[in-house]
Write an enzyme that holds these catalytic residues in place. Structure first.
Site, mmCIF file in Angstrom:
data_model
loop_
_atom_site.group_PDB
_atom_site.id
_atom_site.type_symbol
_atom_site.label_atom_id
_atom_site.label_comp_id
_atom_site.label_asym_id
_atom_site.label_seq_id
_atom_site.Cartn_x
_atom_site.Cartn_y
_atom_site.Cartn_z
ATOM 1 N N HIS A 330 34.620 36.816 41.201
ATOM 2 C CA HIS A 330 35.583 37.812 42.070
ATOM 3 C C HIS A 330 36.341 36.754 43.099
ATOM 4 O O HIS A 330 35.504 35.673 43.600
ATOM 5 C CB HIS A 330 34.721 38.490 42.870
ATOM 6 C CG HIS A 330 35.561 39.742 43.670
ATOM 7 N ND1 HIS A 330 35.971 39.642 45.029
ATOM 8 C CD2 HIS A 330 36.079 41.042 43.173
ATOM 9 C CE1 HIS A 330 36.675 40.633 45.353
ATOM 10 N NE2 HIS A 330 36.874 41.419 44.093
ATOM 11 N N ASP A 389 33.722 45.878 37.896
ATOM 12 C CA ASP A 389 34.139 46.224 36.565
ATOM 13 C C ASP A 389 33.223 46.098 35.436
ATOM 14 O O ASP A 389 33.140 46.640 34.272
ATOM 15 C CB ASP A 389 35.530 45.418 36.224
ATOM 16 C CG ASP A 389 36.768 45.728 36.959
ATOM 17 O OD1 ASP A 389 36.821 46.990 37.247
ATOM 18 O OD2 ASP A 389 37.239 44.799 37.573
#
Length: 453
Positions: A330, A389
């Site tokens: 991320h 996700d």
């Protein structure tokens, strides 16, 4: 393929024979003065503004260096984990409260919450003729594209679409939050009928139900759902409602809003951004990746067998050929993504109840091994984690939600954050966003057409 497109495609290879090289930019052009992806060279984001809406924290700065920390996500100063956990434990639906918090900047009391939910219910029905003209007669093979087009079309049905008063911006926001689930459900129903040859059934929202309940009711043939399913979907909506002004879709919304354009154009732009597989489309790419892994890993409990296939994915020899292990890493979070932590906390019990515990444990192994492999490839000890996700698509699959609705569901949740960011940009921004690009091209003279090679 249409005849017009067939003719155009016939000549494209000749027309574009050497075009790609004219778009290439030498790597040595990019130096410390150019921040690719709006990221500084130390990994931090380039500051382009300030916000009171959401805060994403994955590290802190000490002596000019990033120091990893457990991830935190705050909505108007309140931890998303507190919002989600309180509603989960009390058995109440929380997305509507979160939308109120993001838009109005404070938690509502009971009377304010009742008024807000009544406003959402009032705004939920689509305008007269909208379904027939915009959805049924103009089906789209992709729900996100159909959603963006429908949002743009709502401009035509708005009596005062360009007004930038607080009251009008808030009215448009409430309307969009209420209507997006309906548009998505009906766009999907028509899409599966026209493009997949399935029976067409259109269900309308019902008063007195939460947004999560209504969405499940609208997409299912028999309109049935369990309280547990609706609560789980509500949790997912809360988690996805906002993620700071720097995520790509919120930034697109703010950049468009800074130009003075209308709400519908700004939100449609955000939808277009979210569609991308590097943003909102990543959860579907995770599921695609796991389908490939399931087909190619000989023993899902064998770490070595999993490593072999993950390395093939990284080399561009497996998966979709992109060289990406989707769902890991991320831009901000380092040690953990609080949204992924929340999902994972409940995913094990859900997987066990659904008879899919082995599949969940395989995902955990891929997460652990994938992080190890990616960290080794980076050749640094800066921690990396699974992002939201990685497990969200798995949860949607447990809810029997079709994969083509994963990203639209993200939009249904994120519309609250987008609208809040649009209001903040319109009310406090004041200047159009205009970043610079360095021009790297030679000076050329114009050559008359008959003298060209």
């Amino acid at each position: 393929m249409s005849e017009e497109k067939r003719i155009i495609q016939k000549y494209m290879p000749t027309l574009c024979a050497d075009t790609a090289e004219r778009y290439e930019i030498p790597a040595n052009v990019f130096n410390s003065s150019i921040h690719r992806g709006l990221r500084n060279y130390d990994g931090t984001g380039v500051l382009v503004g300030a916000t009171r809406i959401g805060s994403v924290r994955g590290y802190y700065m000490e002596d000019g260096e990033r120091v990893p920390m457990d991830g935190k996500l705050l909505f108007r100063g309140i931890r998303v984990t507190d919002l989600a956990e309180n509603h989960w434990q009390s058995g109440t639906f929380g997305y509507e409260e979160v939308a109120y918090l993001l838009l109005l900047g404070k938690l509502p009391n009971r009377a304010q919450m009742e008024l807000f939910t009544a406003m959402l219910a009032e705004a939920r029905p689509l305008p007269q003729g909208f379904f027939d003209d915009m959805i049924l007669k103009n089906p789209s093979p992709n729900v996100m594209n159909g959603l963006a087009r429908s949002i743009l079309a709502l401009y035509t049905y708005d009596d005062d679409p360009d007004s930038r008063t607080v009251e009008n911006l808030m009215s448009q926001s409430v309307s969009l939050i209420a209507r997006l689930p309906v548009i998505v459900a009906q766009t999907y129903a028509v899409k599966r009928h026209v493009y997949n040859g399935k029976s067409l059934y259109i269900h309308h929202p019902k008063d007195g139900l939460s947004l999560a309940e209504n969405f499940l009711r609208m997409i299912r043939k028999d309109k049935s759902y369990t309280p547990e399913e609706a609560k789980l979907l509500d949790l997912m909506l809360i988690i996805h409602a906002e993620h700071g002004g720097g995520n790509n879709s919120a930034f697109v919304c703010r950049a468009l809003s800074s130009s003075g354009t209308d709400t519908y154009s700004a939100i449609a732009g955000a939808v277009g951004s979210l569609k991308g597989p590097l943003h909102g489309g990543a959860n579907a790419k995770v599921m695609e990746m796991f389908r490939w892994l399931n087909e190619n890993v000989s023993d899902r409990k064998d770490d070595d067998a999993i490593r072999v296939q993950l390395n093939r994915i990284l080399a561009g020899e497996g998966g979709d050929g992109s060289g990406k292990i989707y769902g890991l890493g991320h831009a901000v979070y380092t040690m953990s993504d609080p949204r992924a932590v929340l999902i994972k906390k409940y995913a094990r019990d859900m997987a066990e109840s659904a008879g899919r515990l082995e599949e969940f444990e395989f995902m955990e192994r891929v997460e652990r091994l994938g992080v190890e492999i990616l960290s080794a490839k980076k050749k640094d000890d800066f921690p990396m984690c699974a992002n939201v996700d990685f497990y969200s698509g798995f949860v949607y699959s447990i809810l029997r939600i079709p994969e083509e609705l994963y990203t639209p569901l993200f939009a249904i949740a994120r519309i609250a954050g987008w609208c809040a960011h649009r209001m903040e940009e319109v009310l406090t921004g004041g200047r159009i966003m205009r970043p610079a690009y360095r021009a790297v091209m030679p000076r050329l003279e114009y050559v008359p057409i008959d003298e060209r090679e």
